[in-house]
Design a protein around this motif. Structure first.
Motif, PDB file in Angstrom:
ATOM      1  N   GLU A  61      33.584 -76.210 -11.356  1.00 48.96           N
ATOM      2  CA  GLU A  61      34.237 -75.318 -10.412  1.00 48.96           C
ATOM      3  C   GLU A  61      35.497 -76.005  -9.901  1.00 48.96           C
ATOM      4  O   GLU A  61      35.423 -77.045  -9.250  1.00 48.96           O
ATOM      5  N   SER A 123      38.045 -67.439 -15.810  1.00 45.45           N
ATOM      6  CA  SER A 123      36.686 -67.728 -16.249  1.00 45.45           C
ATOM      7  C   SER A 123      36.694 -68.228 -17.693  1.00 45.45           C
ATOM      8  O   SER A 123      37.254 -67.571 -18.573  1.00 45.45           O
ATOM      9  N   LYS A 143      34.936 -72.355 -14.218  1.00 45.86           N
ATOM     10  CA  LYS A 143      35.705 -71.349 -13.492  1.00 45.86           C
ATOM     11  C   LYS A 143      36.777 -72.006 -12.641  1.00 45.86           C
ATOM     12  O   LYS A 143      36.585 -73.101 -12.100  1.00 45.86           O
ATOM     13  N   ASP A 160      28.873 -65.007  -6.729  1.00 50.27           N
ATOM     14  CA  ASP A 160      29.598 -65.224  -7.979  1.00 50.27           C
ATOM     15  C   ASP A 160      28.613 -65.776  -9.003  1.00 50.27           C
ATOM     16  O   ASP A 160      28.098 -66.886  -8.852  1.00 50.27           O
ATOM     17  N   THR A 162      27.452 -66.589 -13.116  1.00 50.99           N
ATOM     18  CA  THR A 162      27.901 -66.884 -14.476  1.00 50.99           C
ATOM     19  C   THR A 162      26.835 -66.450 -15.469  1.00 50.99           C
ATOM     20  O   THR A 162      25.655 -66.781 -15.306  1.00 50.99           O
ATOM     21  N   TYR A 212      29.321 -58.067  -6.071  1.00 49.04           N
ATOM     22  CA  TYR A 212      29.149 -59.377  -6.682  1.00 49.04           C
ATOM     23  C   TYR A 212      30.010 -59.489  -7.939  1.00 49.04           C
ATOM     24  O   TYR A 212      30.265 -58.507  -8.630  1.00 49.04           O
ATOM     25  N   ARG A 213      30.428 -60.728  -8.207  1.00 45.82           N
ATOM     26  CA  ARG A 213      31.230 -61.002  -9.404  1.00 45.82           C
ATOM     27  C   ARG A 213      30.343 -61.606 -10.481  1.00 45.82           C
ATOM     28  O   ARG A 213      29.596 -62.559 -10.227  1.00 45.82           O
ATOM     29  N   ARG A 215      30.732 -63.350 -14.238  1.00 49.53           N
ATOM     30  CA  ARG A 215      31.605 -63.918 -15.266  1.00 49.53           C
ATOM     31  C   ARG A 215      30.780 -64.011 -16.546  1.00 49.53           C
ATOM     32  O   ARG A 215      29.822 -64.795 -16.616  1.00 49.53           O
ATOM     33  N   SER A 261      35.414 -61.008 -16.398  1.00 47.73           N
ATOM     34  CA  SER A 261      34.888 -60.958 -15.030  1.00 47.73           C
ATOM     35  C   SER A 261      34.803 -59.512 -14.587  1.00 47.73           C
ATOM     36  O   SER A 261      35.776 -58.754 -14.706  1.00 47.73           O
TER      37      SER A 261
END
Length: 538
Positions: A61, A123, A143, A160, A162, A212-213, A215, A261
């Motif tokens: 990160e 991402s 990310k 977030d 993944t 919410y995100r 990736r 994303s």
């Protein structure tokens, strides 16, 4: 190379203090130990590659312009390298982590990557680049967040997540490698996995009403996938570092090596829903699931399994064409992404790259413009830097398809720094191909079925296409790119189908500047190991 963990830690601390005193961009430090370990992705015990005993490996990160110091100890019994899919390595192909640029990390030794995520957001993922190691794991998420003060074109998400998804084999990577080395293709994959596990192994908990995100990366070996969340819409916001127009999709095709994303709002009745990935363009459809669980869930998953598209090429092509750049959003710098008018720049060279699957010397190989790549005994970047003869020849791959049979060659294409290329990938096969160019982002200006011709340029999007580093080419189709060669170095151009890549469907692009200036390219790192014909060169 070769320092102990304690000594390296002291050196890193000194470097951190020096950097802080100079007011440089922040430093982030990682120490990774790469080992074998037992994993059970599809319920069968097999030997996996772990990083700090994790599969997938630790997530990186970072924030735009951060300096990353990643000290990798190789505790395997064979050489190892990590590469960084989509991380541009500005002026710094020395850190790319593929055999064309780096000597492998020998067993029992370490190498410290020193890289900067210069002028990047978005991402990505990292992966092992040698010896079919990717089939054993060793990959993880990567990310890069925007710097404080640079606006992002959507509110901060509540969470977030993944998703590292892709096909998987129950056989160990050494067995798969032996099949390929014997001149044969691999069988159909045994299944799909999400974040290193099979179906229903992971639960993503969300609060009702919040956004919410996700990736989503396809880290598989051979197969495109489709991603969807039962009963929920997805708003796409970023593709490999490019903010996009926020189109809404029910499901999303993610081809080999690609990352997207999306934003997902928990706006349905509170219960459990399926997160689903399925294979695309395959006669047998594989699937894997995870759980999208509301924190106030009133029950388990209900309803029919949410099947998605299967073999429909036109559906996927239309979705790919719908991806557009957000021209009013800032990128990694505080100015709109649309300020770079790629469609108004004249291209200086057209390169047509056609993939094929020749049998050479009785063995299955894969090729680009009839050339099937074979690694040299010395990394090409080192041979170029030290002017070592007999390792490769510039121009050893033609700019256009030859129409002939395949042949073996350590293929390197020469190109000039700051050239602006038109690159056309032509796929004459019946399977989807996926292509990646290290060190660069390119503009995907067009794609269609049939044969490419100069008239195809009339259909190019010269206003607001996305830029990315990995693109698909559909069966019997073409995909056209505009590529600004703004990064000096020796860069890998490869198929993201790992079978095709391993058996020769790749080459290197030497982007050259005669200035020999640090402004164009960093000098060779002091810790760079020498191997092959480069041994003894300092």
């Amino acid at each position: 190379m070769g320092c102990s963990m304690r000594v390296c830690s002291v050196l890193f601390l000194v470097l951190l203090l020096v950097a802080s005193a100079r007011g440089e961009d922040p430093y982030r430090f990682y120490t990774w130990n790469v080992t074998y370990g037992d994993i059970y992705p599809l319920g069968v015990k097999q030997q996996g590659i772990l990083i700090n005993w994790q599969f997938p490996g630790p997530q990186i990160e970072a924030v735009t312009n951060d300096n990353l110091i990643i000290n990798v100890f190789n505790s395997l019994d064979e050489p190892f390298l990590l590469s960084w899919n989509g991380v541009l390595q500005r002026r710094n192909s020395w850190q790319d982590g593929v055999y064309g640029t780096n000597c492998p990390i020998s067993p029992g030794h370490n190498f410290t990557y020193v890289l900067q995520v210069k002028d990047q957001i978005g991402s990505y993922f990292y992966y092992p680049s040698l010896a079919f190691h990717k089939a054993a794991g060793g990959y993880g998420g990567f990310k890069i967040a925007s710097r404080p003060g640079i606006p992002v074109p959507f509110p901060p998400p509540a969470g977030d997540f993944t998703i590292l998804a892709g096909d998987w084999y129950k056989r160990n990577h050494t067995d798969l490698r032996a099949i390929l080395d014997g001149g044969n293709d691999l069988p159909f994959p045994d299944g799909l996995i999400i974040n290193g596990r099979g179906s229903n192994a992971y639960t993503f908990t969300v609060d009702q009403g919040k956004t919410y995100r996700f990736r989503i990366s396809n880290v598989g070996l051979t197969t495109s996938i489709n991603f969807r969340i039962q009963g929920h819409k997805m708003t796409i916001v970023e593709v490999e570092g490019t903010h996009t127009l926020q189109n809404i999709y029910d499901s999303l095709d993610v081809h080999l090596g690609q990352t997207y994303s999306v934003l997902v709002t928990a706006d349905q009745p509170p219960q459990d829903y399926l997160i689903v990935v399925t294979t695309r363009f395959t006669s047998q459809v594989l699937n894997a699931t995870s759980i999208f669980r509301y924190s106030n869930s009133g029950g388990s998953v209900t309803g029919l399994f949410p099947w998605g598209p299967t073999i429909q090429v036109d559906w996927s092509l239309n979705q790919a064409r719908s991806l557009r750049r957000n021209l009013t959003a800032s990128g990694p710098r505080p100015n709109p992404q649309g300020s770079y008018h790629y469609g108004m720049i004249n291209t200086t060279r057209t390169i047509r790259l056609q993939n094929s699957a020749p049998v050479i010397n009785g063995k299955q190989r894969y090729a680009v413009n009839s050339v099937s790549f074979i690694p040299a005994d010395t990394p090409l970047k080192l041979a170029d830097y030290y002017k070592i003869q007999g390792v490769f020849s510039l121009g050893s791959i033609p700019d256009n398809p030859t129409g002939g049979g395949g042949y073996l060659q350590t293929s390197v294409m020469e190109a000039d720094f700051r050239a602006f290329l038109e690159v056309v990938f032509e796929n004459t096969e019946d399977t989807v191909e996926s292509w990646h160019i290290d060190g660069h982002s390119f503009f995907v200006v067009g794609m269609d079925g049939g044969l490419w011709s100069q008239a195809s340029r009339l259909s190019y999007n010269l206003r607001d296409t996305i830029s990315r580093s990995t693109v698909q080419v559909y069966p019997k189709s073409w995909t056209a790119l505009y590529v600004p060669l703004d990064n000096v170095g020796m860069w890998n151009v490869r198929s993201e189908n790992w079978v095709h890549q391993y058996l020769g469907q790749q080459f290197y692009l030497r982007v050259y500047s005669p200035a020999n200036s640090w402004r164009d390219e960093y000098p060779i790192p002091s810790n760079a190991p020498r191997c092959g014909k480069a041994v003894g060169h300092y």
